[in-house]
Structures are given as structure tokens and as C-alpha cells.
Design a protein around this motif. Structure first.
Motif, PDB file in Angstrom:
ATOM      1  N   GLY A 212       0.808  -1.211   0.000  1.00 53.86           N
ATOM      2  CA  GLY A 212       0.000   0.000   0.000  1.00 53.86           C
ATOM      3  C   GLY A 212       0.842   1.262   0.000  1.00 53.86           C
ATOM      4  N   LYS A 213       0.333   2.313   0.647  1.00 48.69           N
ATOM      5  CA  LYS A 213       1.026   3.597   0.753  1.00 48.69           C
ATOM      6  C   LYS A 213       1.318   4.190  -0.630  1.00 48.69           C
ATOM      7  CE  LYS A 213       3.228   2.357   5.140  1.00 48.69           C
ATOM      8  NZ  LYS A 213       4.513   2.183   5.864  1.00 48.69           N
ATOM      9  N   PHE A 214       0.283   4.356  -1.414  1.00 41.17           N
ATOM     10  CA  PHE A 214       0.435   4.954  -2.738  1.00 41.17           C
ATOM     11  C   PHE A 214       0.510   6.476  -2.604  1.00 41.17           C
ATOM     12  CE2 PHE A 214      -0.652   0.805  -4.076  1.00 41.17           C
ATOM     13  CZ  PHE A 214      -0.314   0.682  -5.423  1.00 41.17           C
ATOM     14  N   VAL A 215       1.502   7.064  -3.257  1.00 40.82           N
ATOM     15  CA  VAL A 215       1.687   8.507  -3.225  1.00 40.82           C
ATOM     16  C   VAL A 215       1.749   9.021  -4.653  1.00 40.82           C
ATOM     17  CG1 VAL A 215       2.868   8.511  -1.006  1.00 40.82           C
ATOM     18  CG2 VAL A 215       4.206   8.277  -3.106  1.00 40.82           C
ATOM     19  N   ARG A 216       1.345  10.277  -4.812  1.00 37.83           N
ATOM     20  CA  ARG A 216       1.363  10.878  -6.138  1.00 37.83           C
ATOM     21  C   ARG A 216       2.803  11.158  -6.552  1.00 37.83           C
ATOM     22  NH1 ARG A 216      -2.450  15.969  -7.919  1.00 37.83           N
ATOM     23  NH2 ARG A 216      -1.792  16.092 -10.109  1.00 37.83           N
ATOM     24  N   ALA A 217       3.193  10.647  -7.720  1.00 35.60           N
ATOM     25  CA  ALA A 217       4.576  10.768  -8.169  1.00 35.60           C
ATOM     26  C   ALA A 217       4.764  11.916  -9.153  1.00 35.60           C
ATOM     27  CB  ALA A 217       5.046   9.461  -8.801  1.00 35.60           C
ATOM     28  N   CYS A 218       3.911  11.974 -10.184  1.00 33.03           N
ATOM     29  CA  CYS A 218       4.030  13.035 -11.181  1.00 33.03           C
ATOM     30  C   CYS A 218       2.776  13.042 -12.039  1.00 33.03           C
ATOM     31  CB  CYS A 218       5.274  12.845 -12.058  1.00 33.03           C
ATOM     32  SG  CYS A 218       5.275  11.310 -13.014  1.00 33.03           S
ATOM     33  N   GLU A 219       2.661  14.003 -12.933  1.00 36.24           N
ATOM     34  CA  GLU A 219       1.563  14.063 -13.877  1.00 36.24           C
ATOM     35  C   GLU A 219       2.109  14.318 -15.273  1.00 36.24           C
ATOM     36  OE1 GLU A 219       0.062  18.698 -13.486  1.00 36.24           O
ATOM     37  OE2 GLU A 219      -0.823  17.176 -12.155  1.00 36.24           O
ATOM     38  N   LEU A 220       1.419  13.761 -16.257  1.00 36.34           N
ATOM     39  CA  LEU A 220       1.844  13.859 -17.653  1.00 36.34           C
ATOM     40  C   LEU A 220       0.841  14.721 -18.410  1.00 36.34           C
ATOM     41  CD1 LEU A 220       2.744  10.090 -18.267  1.00 36.34           C
ATOM     42  CD2 LEU A 220       4.162  11.904 -17.284  1.00 36.34           C
ATOM     43  N   LYS A 221       1.347  15.763 -19.044  1.00 31.75           N
ATOM     44  CA  LYS A 221       0.504  16.685 -19.780  1.00 31.75           C
ATOM     45  C   LYS A 221       0.765  16.534 -21.280  1.00 31.75           C
ATOM     46  CE  LYS A 221       0.665  20.119 -16.043  1.00 31.75           C
ATOM     47  NZ  LYS A 221       1.031  21.521 -15.681  1.00 31.75           N
ATOM     48  N   GLY A 222      -0.244  16.793 -22.050  1.00 32.33           N
ATOM     49  CA  GLY A 222      -0.115  16.701 -23.504  1.00 32.33           C
ATOM     50  C   GLY A 222      -1.459  16.594 -24.193  1.00 32.33           C
ATOM     51  N   HIS A 223      -2.344  15.782 -23.619  1.00 37.53           N
ATOM     52  CA  HIS A 223      -3.689  15.667 -24.176  1.00 37.53           C
ATOM     53  C   HIS A 223      -4.469  16.949 -23.902  1.00 37.53           C
ATOM     54  CE1 HIS A 223      -3.571  11.535 -25.545  1.00 37.53           C
ATOM     55  NE2 HIS A 223      -3.061  11.141 -24.391  1.00 37.53           N
ATOM     56  N   THR A 224      -5.357  17.284 -24.825  1.00 40.38           N
ATOM     57  CA  THR A 224      -6.138  18.527 -24.706  1.00 40.38           C
ATOM     58  C   THR A 224      -7.617  18.267 -24.453  1.00 40.38           C
ATOM     59  OG1 THR A 224      -6.412  18.581 -27.126  1.00 40.38           O
ATOM     60  CG2 THR A 224      -4.527  19.774 -26.187  1.00 40.38           C
ATOM     61  N   ASP A 225      -7.969  17.038 -24.169  1.00 37.38           N
ATOM     62  CA  ASP A 225      -9.363  16.707 -23.847  1.00 37.38           C
ATOM     63  C   ASP A 225      -9.347  15.534 -22.885  1.00 37.38           C
ATOM     64  OD1 ASP A 225     -12.136  16.704 -23.839  1.00 37.38           O
ATOM     65  OD2 ASP A 225     -12.296  16.927 -26.019  1.00 37.38           O
ATOM     66  N   TRP A 226     -10.537  15.066 -22.493  1.00 40.88           N
ATOM     67  CA  TRP A 226     -10.632  14.002 -21.496  1.00 40.88           C
ATOM     68  C   TRP A 226      -9.795  12.786 -21.879  1.00 40.88           C
ATOM     69  CZ3 TRP A 226     -16.509  13.399 -19.969  1.00 40.88           C
ATOM     70  CH2 TRP A 226     -16.951  14.605 -19.410  1.00 40.88           C
ATOM     71  N   ILE A 227      -9.133  12.204 -20.895  1.00 41.92           N
ATOM     72  CA  ILE A 227      -8.437  10.927 -21.073  1.00 41.92           C
ATOM     73  C   ILE A 227      -9.486   9.809 -21.005  1.00 41.92           C
ATOM     74  CG2 ILE A 227      -6.556   9.464 -20.286  1.00 41.92           C
ATOM     75  CD1 ILE A 227      -5.652  12.257 -21.079  1.00 41.92           C
ATOM     76  N   ARG A 228      -9.514   8.932 -22.008  1.00 48.33           N
ATOM     77  CA  ARG A 228     -10.533   7.885 -22.048  1.00 48.33           C
ATOM     78  C   ARG A 228      -9.988   6.485 -21.804  1.00 48.33           C
ATOM     79  NH1 ARG A 228     -15.572  10.130 -21.907  1.00 48.33           N
ATOM     80  NH2 ARG A 228     -15.836   7.975 -21.268  1.00 48.33           N
ATOM     81  N   SER A 229      -8.708   6.240 -22.058  1.00 48.39           N
ATOM     82  CA  SER A 229      -8.176   4.885 -21.889  1.00 48.39           C
ATOM     83  C   SER A 229      -6.679   4.939 -21.611  1.00 48.39           C
ATOM     84  CB  SER A 229      -8.452   4.038 -23.141  1.00 48.39           C
ATOM     85  OG  SER A 229      -7.993   2.709 -22.968  1.00 48.39           O
ATOM     86  N   LEU A 230      -6.220   4.026 -20.750  1.00 44.94           N
ATOM     87  CA  LEU A 230      -4.808   3.888 -20.402  1.00 44.94           C
ATOM     88  C   LEU A 230      -4.460   2.408 -20.355  1.00 44.94           C
ATOM     89  CD1 LEU A 230      -4.694   6.444 -17.425  1.00 44.94           C
ATOM     90  CD2 LEU A 230      -3.635   6.812 -19.667  1.00 44.94           C
TER      91      LEU A 230
END
Length: 633
Positions: A212-230
Motif C-alpha cells: 500500500g502507501k500509494f503517493v502521487r509521483a508526477c503528472e503527464l501533460k499533452g492531451h487537450t481533452d478528457w483521457i478515455r483509456s490507459l
């Protein structure tokens, strides 16, 4: 029980299930077991792609099912070679998640448990990974702004209980996440990475330990609309060492992005720097650094895939088709499947010499009534791809080529995707006619020479006589030529009469009965081959046997597919069960009469035993019966 009671016992066996897929993203999952799961209203349906039959439905949800996910999924099929039990997660619009167990030995299902910590709103996505053959980690997200991460240990003996524990509960704020993907970080098996994306157009990466103990690491920018799938790939191996992992993302901005997480200090970064200096076109753009314990990973943009013309709802890495040779790592195929609302699915692969990702295969719907795909999925062997669309229908293609790719459409189960309001048996008992609030009328029949799992004739949808502009409430089959004529009523004041065309009669005789229910000498009298739909979808015009083909050829040459110019149908006699594109457009019946008289919406129809009189009722209490003589041909 007396001997008389024993003699009067009746065996009841299920021979057919017809159901459509809920029109929502993340609803379908293809498991390592080879079976496909999907939500059909409040039930979880399971179908076998090899037989094109729905095997069973799992009742338990009290609300519409939003998403399903197999453990193990096709990505981890190489870890499931000897598993006797597979597991399935399903989430609904009430926030409830249920875990099911499938025993491959006796093909029986078991309701394992309902997760104790439900979401407050509808579940939008479930993802999971197999960390071992007996242990999995999965995550769920909801429109309530929460992401739950769970660990489950499967029972070691048949009939045992699962051990479930919540590793973490994350609050992501008011802009909910709608896409998730989990993976083990290469070179650091004790740490997991969770990617989530949604309404803020960013991809958020969280790192955590197995405990457990999940922490926010970073964020990736580039898309200009909603993210629908990963979707994370399996670790990418270089010189036998797993040093990087790839993440593919899709968005409503119509663009697909591939991100690379490379272990810092490894040969991957050295190679990347060399590529950047020598080949500028193939160089990647460096992003943030992700730190997980004592390891750090350089995040970079590997590639942009541009080709879809509408929202890209789904992306998925091709699963490895062979087990790893060293028992630990498994080579990730460089192939991505994407599904879009532009009515197409595409397979992307890097070009061998330059490494530039290219679209190598495109399949899709051609019908004017199609409204795009909500998801695309690989089979465990990577030889088949499955899509589900706005109309609740499935589309399956299989690569039947040997030296070159040759993707051909395959049979799939079908059914209504909204409430079924009425059914009626044909007067010859050859088929079943049903109507629904999905605004369609469908014919289901047993098809000879297509064996089901039970060794008997399997049932399929063989025609879609009516595609209407209103919800259809009622239907009754009446007497006509060959006893193939019906009356239907919808949320309008008119009852409509439909006649079976020649193409349907010949298809029915070919596929559904050993002895013809409509002899050839009577078929000569039928001059209507099929029917066309108007642009508004309210009336179906006949296509005569000797009609000119100028209109069909004109539409085919122009390639027009708009609401203003609806292409003509091409009715045909089918020698095997028709697929969705054929059903939706080429199996219509012509409308012969309209029955007026009611002042409100129709909701009930019936006929007498001889099929000569029809009674109808509408939503006015004091007017409930109209009788019409339709015995003349």
C-alpha cells in the motif's frame, strides 16, 4: 414423490440467450480463459467467441453494470496456463463491485463476495494485474472522485474463500478519473505504478509498495481533452533485462500517445540520448522523473499516433502469445489496438527500419446507422479483435492469413440492448420474434449445421425486420403468405404491418429447418426481395425482385454515407448466420399497411388463433380494443 409424479416430470433446458451490451466504455473484458464478459442491464453476461453463443448470465447487481474485468486478463494469459479457476470483477451504477469465480473443470460460476467498501456513485473503470498465480492487485474508480486499490489472495482449494484487503483509498478531487492502468515497475518488483486519467486532461501517476502507501509521483501533460483509456505494457526487455515500461493513452482529442518510463542509469537512457543526437525525428521528449523507493524512472514521450477522426475510447497493447522462456520476463509485442467513435478500429505497429509507429490494419462498421465503437479488445492469442458499439452490438474480426494479414469478420452473439417488451412465436414455430425499447424488431432462430456447446443447433439472430424511430412496445404474428407477417406497435398512434421478403424466406429455409416451411412454388409469388429504410427511420419501402440497381450503384460510386443520402440496402440470401452490418441494413422487411384509429401510444397487440383478427390497445382507459381483418393477401 409418487410414481405418477415422476412420470410427469418435465426437463427444462436453456438453449439460447440473446442480449446486447450496455452502451458504455470499459464494459467489456476478454479474459485469459478465452471468454468475454459484458454488462447487459443489471446482469453480467458471458459469451464464447468460438461458438458465438452467450453461455450464461450472472445475476447479483441491482443496478446497470458499467464495467467488467477478468483476473487474469488476456495480458496475463501466459501466467494462467495451469489455472483451474479464473475470476471476474464487475461494477455497477450504484457503486457496487462483485467478485465472481469460474471453475474451468466443471464450467460453474460462484458468487465470491461483494466488496465491503462501495463507491458512492457509479463505477467507471476497474483494472488489475496478476502479481502471482494466486494473488492479484486491482483498482477501481468512480464518478465520486475516489480510487480504491485492493489486494486479493485467491483460495488454494476449490470452494475456499478469498482474502481481500484494501491497500489504499485515494481522493482525486471533483474532476473524476475514468481510466486506470496498473503495472509492476521494472527492476523494482516491490513497487507498483498506477496511472489514472479523466476529466482534467492529465495523466496522474501514483507509486506504491505491494503493501500500500500509494503517493502521487508526477503528472503527464499533452492531451487537450478528457483521457478515455490507459494501458501499461509488460516490462520491455533489453539484453535480457527489464529496464523500461510503456504506457499508451487515448483521449477525446483524437490523439494516441505512447509514454516511456525508463529506469535511470540503465542502457535505455544512453541509447535514447544517442538517438536524440543522430535521428531527431525518432527522438523522444523528456518529461518528469518518477521516484519509487530507491529507484527513479525518466518519463518521456515515445510517440504520437494520429489517424482517428473522432474520440478514441480505447487503446490496448497486444498480449504476448507465448510464455516467457526464462519464467520471469515476457516480451511485449509492439502492437496497439485502438477503437474510436469514427466507426473504426486500428492496429498500430512501428515501422521496422525507422521505428515510426504506423497504422497497419483498419477495420470497422460501414452501415450508415453505426455510431462508433466504445472499446476494442485483443484475444489471448492476438489473432482476433473485438469491438462493441453504440448500438449494443459486437464486432469480431480474426486474422485468417498465413503469410500476410487477412482480417475477416466473424459471428458474434447479439440481442436487444434495452428492455424487451414483447415476443411472439412464428405460426410455423420456426423462429421467435421480439421487440424492444431499443427501437428494433429481431428474429431469432436455430441454425442447422452450426454446432453449439451442447451439440445441438445453435440459435442466432437471422433478421432485423424493423428498425424504427420510436420505442417498440408490442408485436403479434398474423396469417399471411407462408404465415410470415406481423403487426407491431410503438410509442406512436399507428400499428404497422410487415411482410416477409423473398430474401428472408430463402434464408429461413436454408438455415433453420430441414424441411421447407415455405415451398419454392409459393416463393415464386413473392415479388419483394427486401426493404429500404427512409432517412427518418419510420417507414420501410419495398425492393422488388426485378428492380433496377441504378440507385445502389450510384450510392456505391459516390461513397456517400450521410443522413441526407441514405444508401440502399442490398438484401441477400445468407448461407450462414449474418453479422451485425448485414443485420442492421440488409434484412429489413417491407411495410405493407398502417392501421390508424388510436389517439394515444400503443402498448398491446394480440391476434386470434387463426391469425385473421388483430386486437390493439393504447394508453386511454376507455378505448382499449380495435379489431382489424387482415386475412386477405
Amino acid at each position: 414423490m409418487s410414481s405418477n409424479d415422476t412420470a410427469n416430470e418435465v426437463d427444462v433446458n436453456r438453449v439460447f440467450i440473446g442480449a446486447g451490451c450496455n452502451r458504455i466504455v470499459n464494459n467489456v473484458s476478454w479474459g485469459a480463459s478465452g471468454l468475454v464478459s459484458f454488462g447487459a442491464q443489471n446482469a453480467v453476461s458471458i459469451f464464447c467467441p468460438k461458438t458465438a453463443q452467450i453461455l450464461t448470465t450472472l445475476p447479483g447487481h441491482k443496478a446497470s453494470v458499467n464495467c467488467t474485468h477478468w483476473l487474469p486478463s488476456t495480458k496475463f494469459a501466459f501466467k494462467a496456463k495451469h489455472l483451474e479457476r479464473h475470476y471476474l470483477l464487475s461494477g455497477d451504477t450504484d457503486g457496487v463491485i462483485i467478485l465472481w469465480e469460474l471453475s474451468l473443470v466443471d464450467k460453474k460460476w460462484r458468487h465470491m463476495l461483494q466488496l465491503p467498501q462501495s463507491h458512492k456513485k457509479g463505477v467507471t473503470c476497474i483494472t488489475g494485474i496478476m502479481v502471482s498465480q494466486s494473488e492479484a492487485v486491482f483498482a477501481s474508480t468512480s464518478s465520486d472522485g475516489a480510487v480504491h486499490i485492493w489486494e486479493v489472495v485467491f483460495p488454494s482449494i476449490p470452494g475456499g474463500d478469498c482474502k481481500l484487503s484494501c491497500l489504499e483509498s485515494l481522493c482525486v478531487g471533483s474532476k473524476a478519473m475514468v481510466a486506470l492502468s496498473l503495472a509492476e515497475l521494472p527492476g523494482n518488483t516491490n513497487h507498483l505504478v498506477l496511472a489514472m486519467g479523466g476529466l482534467d486532461n492529465k495523466i496522474h501517476l501514483y507509486c506504491g509498495q505491494r503493501t500500500g502507501k500509494f503517493v502521487r509521483a508526477c503528472e503527464l501533460k499533452g492531451h487537450t481533452d478528457w483521457i478515455r483509456s490507459l494501458d501499461f505494457s509488460l516490462p520491455v526487455c533489453t539484453s535480457g533485462e527489464a529496464i523500461s515500461i510503456l504506457l499508451v493513452s487515448s483521449s477525446q482529442d483524437k490523439v494516441i500517445r505512447i509514454w516511456k518510463l525508463a529506469l535511470r542509469g540503465s542502457s535505455a537512457n544512453t541509447q535514447g540520448t544517442y538517438r536524440k543526437e543522430v535521428i531527431s525525428l525518432a527522438s523522444y521528449i523528456e518529461g518528469p522523473v518518477l521516484v519509487a523507493g530507491s529507484s527513479s524512472y525518466q518519463v518521456s514521450v515515445e510517440s504520437l499516433l494520429i489517424g482517428h477522426e473522432d474520440w478514441v475510447y480505447s487503446v490496448q497493447w497486444e498480449p504476448p502469445s507465448t510464455a516467457p522462456s526464462d519464467g520471469v520476463s515476457c516480451q511485449q509485442p509492439s502492437s496497439i489496438l485502438s477503437a474510436s467513435m469514427d466507426k473504426t478500429m486500428m492496429i498500430w505497429q512501428p515501422e521496422k527500419t525507422t521505428g515510426i509507429w504506423m497504422n497497419v490494419v483498419t477495420v470497422g462498421e460501414l452501415s450508415h446507422s453505426a455510431l462508433g465503437f466504445y472499446g476494442g479488445h485483443w484475444s489471448p492469442d492476438g489473432r482476433s479483435i473485438l469491438a462493441h458499439g453504440y448500438g449494443g452490438a459486437f464486432h469480431l474480426w480474426r486474422n485468417v492469413g498465413v503469410d500476410i494479414d487477412n482480417w475477416q469478420p466473424q459471428k458474434v452473439p447479439s440481442g436487444h440492448f434495452a428492455a424487451v417488451m414483447d415476443i411472439s412465436w412464428s405460426r410455423s414455430s420456426d423462429y421467435l420474434l421480439s421487440v424492444s425499447h431499443d427501437q428494433t424488431t429481431r428474429v431469432f432462430a436455430p441454425w442447422k449445421n452450426v454446432a453449439s456447446l451442447m451439440g445441438e443447433n445453435s440459435w442466432h439472430e437471422v433478421a432485423r425486420p424493423q428498425v424504427h424511430g420510436h420505442d417498440i412496445n408490442c408485436v403479434t404474428i398474423i396469417q399471411g403468405k407462408g404465415n410470415h407477417r406481423f403487426v407491431s406497435g410503438a410509442d406512436e398512434k399507428v400499428a404497422r404491418v410487415f411482410e416477409a421478403p423473398l430474401s428472408f424466406l430463402k434464408t429461413l429455409n436454408h438455415g433453420t429447418s430441414q424441411e421447407s416451411s415455405f415451398p419454392e412454388d409459393l416463393q415464386v409469388d413473392v415479388q419483394i426481395l427486401g426493404a429500404n429504410m427512409s432517412a427518418l427511420g419510420l417507414s420501410q419501402k419495398p425492393i422488388y425482385v426485378n428492380a433496377t440497381r441504378e440507385t445502389v450503384e450510384r450510392h456505391g460510386n459516390d461513397g456517400l454515407d450521410t443522413l441526407e443520402s441514405v444508401p440502399d440496402a442490398v438484401p441477400a440470401v445468407f448461407t450462414e448466420p449474418p453479422i451485425e452490418d448485414q443485420l442492421a441494413w440488409h434484412t429489413l422487411w417491407p411495410e405493407s399497411h398502417k392501421l390508424y384509429g388510436h389517439g394515444n401510444e400503443l402498448f398491446s397487440l394480440c391476434c386470434d388463433h387463426q391469425g385473421k383478427l388483430v386486437a390493439s390497445s393504447c394508453k386511454v382507459y376507455d378505448v382499449f380494443l380495435v379489431a382489424v381483418n387482415l386475412c386477405s393477401n
